[in-house]
Design a protein around this motif. Structure first.
Motif, PDB file in Angstrom:
ATOM      1  N   ARG A  26     -11.710 -26.931  40.114  1.00 58.94           N
ATOM      2  CA  ARG A  26     -11.582 -26.594  38.822  1.00 58.94           C
ATOM      3  C   ARG A  26     -11.274 -27.873  37.992  1.00 58.94           C
ATOM      4  O   ARG A  26     -10.395 -28.437  38.158  1.00 58.94           O
ATOM      5  CB  ARG A  26     -10.897 -25.365  38.552  1.00 58.94           C
ATOM      6  N   LYS A  86      -7.995 -29.347  39.512  1.00 58.66           N
ATOM      7  CA  LYS A  86      -7.119 -28.809  40.446  1.00 58.66           C
ATOM      8  C   LYS A  86      -7.910 -28.106  41.422  1.00 58.66           C
ATOM      9  O   LYS A  86      -8.864 -27.693  41.324  1.00 58.66           O
ATOM     10  CB  LYS A  86      -6.159 -27.815  39.919  1.00 58.66           C
ATOM     11  N   PHE A  88      -8.260 -25.010  44.296  1.00 64.20           N
ATOM     12  CA  PHE A  88      -7.848 -23.618  44.224  1.00 64.20           C
ATOM     13  C   PHE A  88      -8.384 -23.165  45.665  1.00 64.20           C
ATOM     14  O   PHE A  88      -9.498 -23.355  46.050  1.00 64.20           O
ATOM     15  CB  PHE A  88      -8.335 -22.837  43.359  1.00 64.20           C
ATOM     16  N   LYS A  92      -5.698 -19.266  44.203  1.00 62.04           N
ATOM     17  CA  LYS A  92      -4.021 -19.778  44.304  1.00 62.04           C
ATOM     18  C   LYS A  92      -4.212 -21.300  44.260  1.00 62.04           C
ATOM     19  O   LYS A  92      -5.119 -22.048  45.042  1.00 62.04           O
ATOM     20  CB  LYS A  92      -3.360 -19.275  45.432  1.00 62.04           C
ATOM     21  N   GLU A  93      -3.540 -21.997  43.383  1.00 61.23           N
ATOM     22  CA  GLU A  93      -3.682 -23.494  43.324  1.00 61.23           C
ATOM     23  C   GLU A  93      -3.109 -24.095  44.546  1.00 61.23           C
ATOM     24  O   GLU A  93      -1.931 -23.695  45.110  1.00 61.23           O
ATOM     25  CB  GLU A  93      -2.732 -23.965  42.199  1.00 61.23           C
ATOM     26  N   ASP A  96      -3.372 -30.986  42.804  1.00 64.28           N
ATOM     27  CA  ASP A  96      -3.990 -31.363  41.885  1.00 64.28           C
ATOM     28  C   ASP A  96      -4.832 -32.431  42.322  1.00 64.28           C
ATOM     29  O   ASP A  96      -4.566 -33.253  43.232  1.00 64.28           O
ATOM     30  CB  ASP A  96      -3.088 -32.031  40.736  1.00 64.28           C
TER      31      ASP A  96
END
Length: 148
Positions: A26, A86, A88, A92-93, A96
């Motif tokens: 993202r 980021k 995912f 959920k992350e 980075d």
């Protein structure tokens, strides 16, 4: 695995593999940001050229006047700089992205993280995971207690 345990874990496994949005890279951006504008071309090139399971997604957090985009307020919460990229997994992350802002580097990062689903798998979900691993090898005949 005991049948009762497997039955208890199947909903967890199902939600892990089928209930999320998959793996996404993202980009959080502001339309007025010059760095974001510079990234737009390479991002779109990477998204169109990459053919793997990682989805490229752009999220506008601020408009051309630096006003927050109301529809993305929640998803942009905590983003302090633009552009921010980021990775995912199922919403959920995971991590980075701090690499180069070229299409090649973005595609390379996506390729390197195609297996993030299994790497970030909850240990209980792993018990129900489909596997292609080879059968266990032994040095001799398997001895089972209580069996002749």
């Amino acid at each position: 695995m005991a049948p009762g345990l497997k039955a208890a874990l199947e909903p967890l496994a199902t939600s892990f593999w089928g209930g999320g949005s998959g793996v996404e890279l993202r980009e959080y951006y502001a339309a007025a940001c010059p760095h974001c504008q510079d990234l737009d071309g390479p991002w779109k090139d990477a998204a169109s050229q990459y053919g793997g399971p990682v989805k490229f997604k752009q999220i506008e957090c601020a408009d051309n006047n630096w006003r927050p985009v109301a529809a993305n307020r929640e998803v942009c919460s905590g983003i302090e700089a633009y552009p921010t990229i980021k990775l995912f997994k199922d919403g959920k992350e995971v991590m980075d992205y701090d690499g180069d802002r070229s299409a090649e580097a973005l595609m390379s990062f996506a390729k390197e993280h195609e297996n993030v689903a299994t790497q970030s798998m909850h240990p209980l979900a792993a018990l129900c995971a489909p596997t292609t691993a080879p059968e266990a090898k032994t040095d001799g005949p398997v001895q089972r207690r209580g069996h002749k």
